[in-house]
Design an enzyme around this catalytic site. Structure first.
Site, PDB file in Angstrom:
ATOM      1  N   HIS A   1     -15.562 -44.991 -26.363  1.00 20.55           N
ATOM      2  CA  HIS A   1     -15.594 -43.971 -25.333  1.00 20.55           C
ATOM      3  C   HIS A   1     -15.268 -44.575 -23.983  1.00 20.55           C
ATOM      4  O   HIS A   1     -15.460 -45.785 -23.759  1.00 20.55           O
ATOM      5  CB  HIS A   1     -16.959 -43.269 -25.280  1.00 20.55           C
ATOM      6  CG  HIS A   1     -17.982 -44.009 -24.491  1.00 20.55           C
ATOM      7  ND1 HIS A   1     -18.130 -43.862 -23.126  1.00 20.55           N
ATOM      8  CD2 HIS A   1     -18.896 -44.920 -24.865  1.00 20.55           C
ATOM      9  CE1 HIS A   1     -19.104 -44.652 -22.704  1.00 20.55           C
ATOM     10  NE2 HIS A   1     -19.598 -45.309 -23.736  1.00 20.55           N
ATOM     11  N   CYS A   2     -14.752 -43.739 -23.114  1.00 22.66           N
ATOM     12  CA  CYS A   2     -14.522 -44.154 -21.733  1.00 22.66           C
ATOM     13  C   CYS A   2     -15.230 -43.130 -20.845  1.00 22.66           C
ATOM     14  O   CYS A   2     -16.226 -42.543 -21.246  1.00 22.66           O
ATOM     15  CB  CYS A   2     -13.029 -44.241 -21.436  1.00 22.66           C
ATOM     16  SG  CYS A   2     -12.181 -42.651 -21.578  1.00 22.66           S
ATOM     17  N   GLN A   3     -14.733 -42.917 -19.634  1.00 22.73           N
ATOM     18  CA  GLN A   3     -15.405 -41.997 -18.727  1.00 22.73           C
ATOM     19  C   GLN A   3     -15.113 -40.541 -19.101  1.00 22.73           C
ATOM     20  O   GLN A   3     -16.015 -39.718 -19.156  1.00 22.73           O
ATOM     21  CB  GLN A   3     -14.957 -42.270 -17.280  1.00 22.73           C
ATOM     22  CG  GLN A   3     -15.655 -41.437 -16.220  1.00 22.73           C
ATOM     23  CD  GLN A   3     -17.144 -41.746 -16.090  1.00 22.73           C
ATOM     24  OE1 GLN A   3     -17.632 -42.765 -16.575  1.00 22.73           O
ATOM     25  NE2 GLN A   3     -17.880 -40.843 -15.474  1.00 22.73           N
TER      26      GLN A   3
ATOM     27  N   TYR B   1     -17.927 -40.357 -21.552  1.00 22.28           N
ATOM     28  CA  TYR B   1     -19.264 -40.490 -20.968  1.00 22.28           C
ATOM     29  C   TYR B   1     -19.653 -39.223 -20.232  1.00 22.28           C
ATOM     30  O   TYR B   1     -20.799 -38.795 -20.250  1.00 22.28           O
ATOM     31  CB  TYR B   1     -19.261 -41.681 -19.998  1.00 22.28           C
ATOM     32  CG  TYR B   1     -20.589 -41.951 -19.347  1.00 22.28           C
ATOM     33  CD1 TYR B   1     -21.615 -42.567 -20.057  1.00 22.28           C
ATOM     34  CD2 TYR B   1     -20.819 -41.589 -18.029  1.00 22.28           C
ATOM     35  CE1 TYR B   1     -22.847 -42.816 -19.465  1.00 22.28           C
ATOM     36  CE2 TYR B   1     -22.047 -41.835 -17.428  1.00 22.28           C
ATOM     37  CZ  TYR B   1     -23.057 -42.448 -18.150  1.00 22.28           C
ATOM     38  OH  TYR B   1     -24.261 -42.685 -17.556  1.00 22.28           O
TER      39      TYR B   1
END
Lengths: 548, 548
Positions: A509-511, A537
């Protein structure tokens, strides 16, 4: 034979649908006798403006009153009678029985064609002990609420966290009231899903409003309200925004068929079961696009549009209603929340198949000042790729994107086609790849399995089953707040650190999802069974907000 | 056999289309060798942001630079070489010849697949005597212009009143320059029609800009420019925004076919006439929806989208381009102007049949503060009702409405169907009958002959032929400014004063068209051959502005 006598058209209800029908009919038929009976003291008022009149954004009471019986008579030769209650319809004799509420006089009025635009009424309108209860549907409601707020800090309980409830909250705060918002469901804005609605509750709380979720008002008295969880809240006024029910007594009394939803049943031309009786507006059930069935959708736009269409039909034209999408929007304290079609909760309850996409693109080009991050959720059919629903929350550009998606949906455009929309781009307004295009691209990547995803609510179980979670954001982002259990490997290091990863399922996952998509693509091509946490996120954080 | 060697993909041009192709290709193919040659010193910069960097709205030069060769290498393993000019393509040998502009070294680079994303160049870039000429296409252009504006009042001539020219004007004014705008055509924004563009010129003049229409720059020297009408204007700098031409030298040299428009010819998969050579972006002609033929449309969105699609094709997916709509928008001094499809001038030149609608609805509900009047023009096919073009000008909500219409147009929705779009309504965002709905309703009334109209440019001839013009606005509105020769009969008095009207053709008008529509409907049913002046006084006034 002489030419036919003018048609007599009687309309019950003089606000949105009824008045649209009356004005359009006059434009098409200069000679019809058009009689409008309205129970209340006003016709054609801006009921969607009432909260803003209470709050002061709309300063002049007069600007709410779009027309008066006199203005309608001079422009449209309409015979508009306010404070006239239609108490009975005789569909055999084709007459209505009317009571003049000011004089008590009863009389009958014959019709050739009848339009029922009786609207809806608040679900609850009984007073609760000595605490007054008001809905916010009429100018009189607004006047009474306005008068109740004569000093700062008046404690008010708003019941219902839907569109009207949120507008009421904002405007009560603007007037200095001390507001408690009571919502029966687990989150505000029940047409949206929990993770989409959560930032709204956070914003409202940040403005000093006491938001109570999952409770109802049990009893009231002596300047306080007791909630179903046993807690008490001060209240000198209760505003009931808990929803409306169709006003169907008149139709029922005339033997006109109601639908399963409780609204007046109509066909695709707004014809009721009685001959020469049409019905439009909030009292009527609508054919709805996603479910393909009837539903109660109380939107001013539909009422107006259907009223106008009925006038066309009466004037001899051919027209049918379009299935309703349930497009809606509300703005509260600078955040807008909008939806079209169904929510994930609705689809799940109906056992429908769907796939989900969350994205967080900018409202316009990031290099130009003032861009805000949008939260967008798409639900689409994994087989046909038909768009089933979209939800959008943000501080800028929400209304534009929901309207574009509603148009695409009404046109039957599949989700992936959103990527191909050629939308207007200048840096103040959008991006070369607009937010809606991004939604289409991610939909296609998801549906085709290019980047398999998992949803925020599936993460905990996956982690408990031993799945590794890789946060591919930068070290600084990771340090500023991360999902428990996540391992930080920035996307740009993934290729070199592939050996550190396990062989089983890996969730990255990233932002917001984009770097996670890149990471997923890298890893899958390097033999890792990677999936991207949909929405990143940000969606996870929004979803977990509501637990706080 | 071992597995195939990695594919070598060479991309010429590293801004919008080229870089979209490169990044998407890496996401789909981790193993391809991807080499990007860019002649300039930067890749992937925000060229649509350059005017705002000059003006100061974008404060940081770095925010224009979306990617660098280093960031692209670490994230996407791209081999990006700036200041590398591809001077020759050999499609038989499948190699490109490249010159390193810093060292002068020449070398060849083989390719399996080649993508030409060479873009466009300014139409004119020779210096005019001692007055420097700059376009506004590269970061270097912006740097040079920025440096020229070091003191207030620097005289600058902007050549070209299109999107870029107008953005340049606004930002030069923001920097305190003394600006003359020179436009060859009879009005600014040639993609729009005269009456729609006129308010833009008025606004720009009101901000102190000297707008010269219908002239060109003839000569320059000694700090001044001489225009084709013989007048001279002070100029220390000329900004050339007079348009671009496709950069096709490389393709031509390789024997790749150009189209009649002068752009590189491609099929619906962006394939050129040479095997394994794709082309995308401003150097390429596009298939255009309304004309059904090729056209030069230089929009960043199309370049990005087509670049991404070519990567999909190279990775073995199937995809085709959608015909281009030419959607565009510009904002200048708070007014936005947008268009999609063709203008009336284009349709007329092509001998196409069309009908026209002008409307001026509010950007949101009139009872809520801040609503602005939109000017909208629709062109549609009188037979099929296909939307051929829409233009929108206003201070609020323009971008939303053009995007909704572009979506409808791309979906093949007829004009009348715009009335049925179920758009999101809350008083801050729209109306129960949104501006786009109104456009659809008026389209239907016009096309069906419910309310016949005449256009602003037909009025003078009609009046000369003896047609009576009735202004149905109020006496106060009439007194504040009226069309010469008009007789004032307020709409509400028409029925009673019908006998004052002649029996022949009567043209009625109001402020924006709605009361004129009502008046036309009344009169036609009372035996008068009435027509409504489309768009009312407001369109007439805008149209006659340009003569001022």
């Amino acid at each position: 034979m002489t030419s036919a006598a003018p048609l007599t058209v009687v309309i019950v209800g003089g606000v949105a649908g009824g008045m649209s029908a009356a004005a359009r009919l006059r434009r098409l038929d200069e000679h019809a006798q058009i009689v409008v009976f309205e129970r209340g003291p006003e016709v054609s008022y801006a009921n969607c403006g009432l909260p803003y009149y209470v709050g002061g954004a709309i300063a002049e009471r007069e600007s709410l009153l779009l027309q008066t019986p006199a203005s309608l008579r001079s422009r449209f030769r309409l015979d508009v009678r306010v404070r006239h209650d239609v108490v009975r319809v005789d569909t055999a004799q084709k007459v209505v029985e009317v009571m003049d509420l000011d004089t008590g006089r009863r009389f009958t009025q014959p019709y050739d064609t009848l339009i029922l635009a009786t609207g809806a009424r608040p679900r609850r309108d009984e007073p609760l002990s000595d605490v007054p209860v008001r809905s916010l549907r009429t100018v009189e409601d607004a006047d009474v609420i306005d008068a109740s707020l004569s000093r700062p800090g008046v404690p008010v309980v708003v019941v219902g966290g839907g569109y009207t409830g949120l507008e009421a909250v904002e405007n009560l705060v603007a007037r200095g009231a001390s507001v408690t918002l009571v919502q029966r469901g687990p989150h505000l804005l029940s047409p949206l899903d929990a993770e989409m609605a959560a930032p709204i509750a956070a914003e409202i709380r940040a403005r000093g409003v006491d938001v109570r979720l999952g409770v109802e008002v049990a009893t009231a008295g002596s300047g306080a309200v007791t909630l179903s969880d046993g807690s008490t809240v001060a209240a000198e006024l209760i505003i009931d925004a808990s929803g409306v029910v169709p006003e169907t007594a008149l139709a029922e009394g005339a033997g006109i068929r109601l639908g399963e939803t409780g609204g007046i049943a109509v066909d695709s031309m707004c014809r009721t079961s009685a001959p020469d009786v049409f019905a439009v507006g909030d009292g009527v059930e609508k054919l709805e696009l996603v479910g393909g069935d009837t539903a109660l959708i109380t939107m001013a736009g539909l009422a107006n549009r259907h009223g106008r269409m009925v006038a066309d039909l009466i004037a001899g034209r051919t027209e049918t209603v379009r299935p309703a999408l349930g497009t809606g929007i509300v703005r509260v304290f600078g955040i807008a929340a909008a939806k079209v079609g169904w929510s994930e909760r609705q689809l799940r309850a109906a056992g429908r198949e769907f796939y989900v996409v969350h994205v967080h693109p900018g409202s316009h080009a990031g290099y130009y000042p003032g861009a805000e991050t949008l939260s967008m959720k798409l639900l689409a059919d994994p087989g046909s790729d038909a768009i089933l629903g979209v939800q959008i929350v943000g501080r800028d550009g929400v209304d534009k994107r929901i309207d574009v998606v509603a148009t695409a949906m009404q046109a039957g455009m599949p989700a992936a086609e959103l990527a191909h929309l050629e939308l207007a781009y200048a840096p103040q307004f959008g991006s070369a790849k607009d937010a809606v295009n991004i939604l289409g691209y991610v939909a296609e990547n998801t549906r085709t399995g290019t980047t398999p995803t998992i949803q925020w609510h599936e993460l905990e179980a996956a982690q408990e089953a031993g799945t590794t979670l890789i946060d591919v954001r930068s070290r600084a982002e990771f340090a500023a707040g991360a999902i428990p259990g996540a391992l930080n490997v920035p996307v740009d290091e993934l290729r070199d650190r592939r050996d550190e990863l396990p062989d089983g399922l890996v969730v990255v996952h990233c932002q917001v999802g984009l770097r996670g998509h890149i990471a997923t693509r890298i890893l899958r091509q390097h033999g890792v069974d990677a999936r991207n946490l949909d929405g990143g996120y940000r969606t996870w954080r929004d979803a977990t907000l509501r637990r706080g």
